[in-house]
Design an enzyme around this catalytic site. Structure first.
Site, PDB file in Angstrom:
ATOM      1  N   PHE A  24       6.086 -30.248   2.536  1.00 47.31           N
ATOM      2  CA  PHE A  24       7.410 -30.823   2.729  1.00 47.31           C
ATOM      3  C   PHE A  24       7.410 -31.650   4.018  1.00 47.31           C
ATOM      4  CE2 PHE A  24       7.800 -27.603  -0.426  1.00 47.31           C
ATOM      5  CZ  PHE A  24       8.694 -28.136  -1.328  1.00 47.31           C
ATOM      6  N   SER A  25       8.075 -31.236   5.051  1.00 48.99           N
ATOM      7  CA  SER A  25       8.181 -32.098   6.236  1.00 48.99           C
ATOM      8  C   SER A  25       6.892 -32.211   7.041  1.00 48.99           C
ATOM      9  CB  SER A  25       9.321 -31.621   7.132  1.00 48.99           C
ATOM     10  OG  SER A  25      10.570 -31.918   6.526  1.00 48.99           O
TER      11      SER A  25
END
Length: 279
Positions: free
Chosen positions: A35-36
């Site tokens: 994800f991030s």
């Protein structure tokens, strides 16, 4: 690994894999969706465009490269401001999918229904926040998405093509990687704020290159001094707020008062014991 539902764990020491374990049907060729953590890769792409002379200065306004952002929340912030998550754009990073939050609205329209890109939202609907540019830290996937669109505009290429030539091949990656796509099929591009799928070994290669100051197998991949600039907060920018245990530089988290820096994403572990690791 059982308690944290870990699918893969790889330990590198001195540039050599000393432990590798895969679970739940995964293996060395499995692309794990991050994800991030992807934000730290996007940060690296921005650094490469700067080195290529495609971005003249980090202090240039975003509108110099994306004029369509005029009159939006990104009309005023600099490239560096977005990099530090200090754009001043009115954005709330709240993960409540299925609700009516701002992030859910953009997520559903860009990544589920493919009605528009995150950059389209930034250009047409984003507003200036209560803070002036560079005044206050506000974690924002929207900021990273706009940075990715800057990469596209100045290179005239997709982010994946540029990343393949400038990062993935010089890095000596073992497998191809892929991005979740953002927006309608005819205009969709990489979703730079998250959604990068990479094998554990290639994440480790990227990590090793960063820890070696931008060098992979004796080849300089990133400009000299770049890793330090991207991962060591400038004076006054750590912690992110008074009393916080973390700081933030160019899309890399830091641990306040130490030399620790991290690429972290949703569902990460304890950042206080992670150094240069990916989750």
């Amino acid at each position: 690994m059982e308690k944290t539902r870990t699918n893969a764990l790889i330990v590198v020491k001195g540039g050599v894999i000393v432990f590798e374990r895969y679970r739940n049907g995964s293996g060395p060729d499995t692309r794990f969706l991050t994800f991030s953590v992807a934000k730290s890769y996007t940060s690296t792409l921005i650094g490469l465009t700067l080195n290529d002379g495609l971005i003249e200065s980090l202090d240039d306004p975003v509108t110099k490269y994306l004029p369509e952002m005029a009159a939006s929340g990104d009309d005023g912030p600099s490239v560096r401001g977005l990099w530090r998550m200090r754009s001043g754009v009115d954005w709330e990073e709240r993960y409540e999918f299925g609700s009516e939050t701002q992030l859910t609205k953009v997520h559903d329209n860009a990544l589920v229904s493919y009605r528009y890109r995150w950059c389209d939202y930034a250009a047409n609907e984003s507003q200036k926040g209560a803070a002036a540019p560079d005044e206050r830290f506000n974690y924002s996937t929207l900021d990273t998405s706009v940075l990715g669109c800057v990469v596209e505009r100045v290179t005239g290429r997709t982010g994946a093509d540029y990343m393949s030539e400038k990062l993935w091949q010089p890095l000596g990656a073992e497998h191809g990687a892929y991005w979740i796509m953002d927006g309608p099929e005819d205009v969709g591009r990489e979703f730079y704020g998250a959604g990068l799928a990479v094998t554990a070994r290639d994440h480790a290669r990227f990590e090793q290159m960063i820890l070696q100051g931008g060098i992979a197998d004796g080849t300089r991949v990133l400009p000299e001094g770049w890793v330090t600039e991207a991962t060591v907060p400038d004076e006054g920018y750590e912690p992110t707020e008074p009393g916080s245990e973390v700081g933030y530089q160019y899309q890399w988290w830091t641990e306040t008062g130490t030399d620790v820096f991290m690429a972290l994403g949703l569902h990460h572990g304890n950042p206080r014991v992670i150094k240069g690791t990916w989750s």
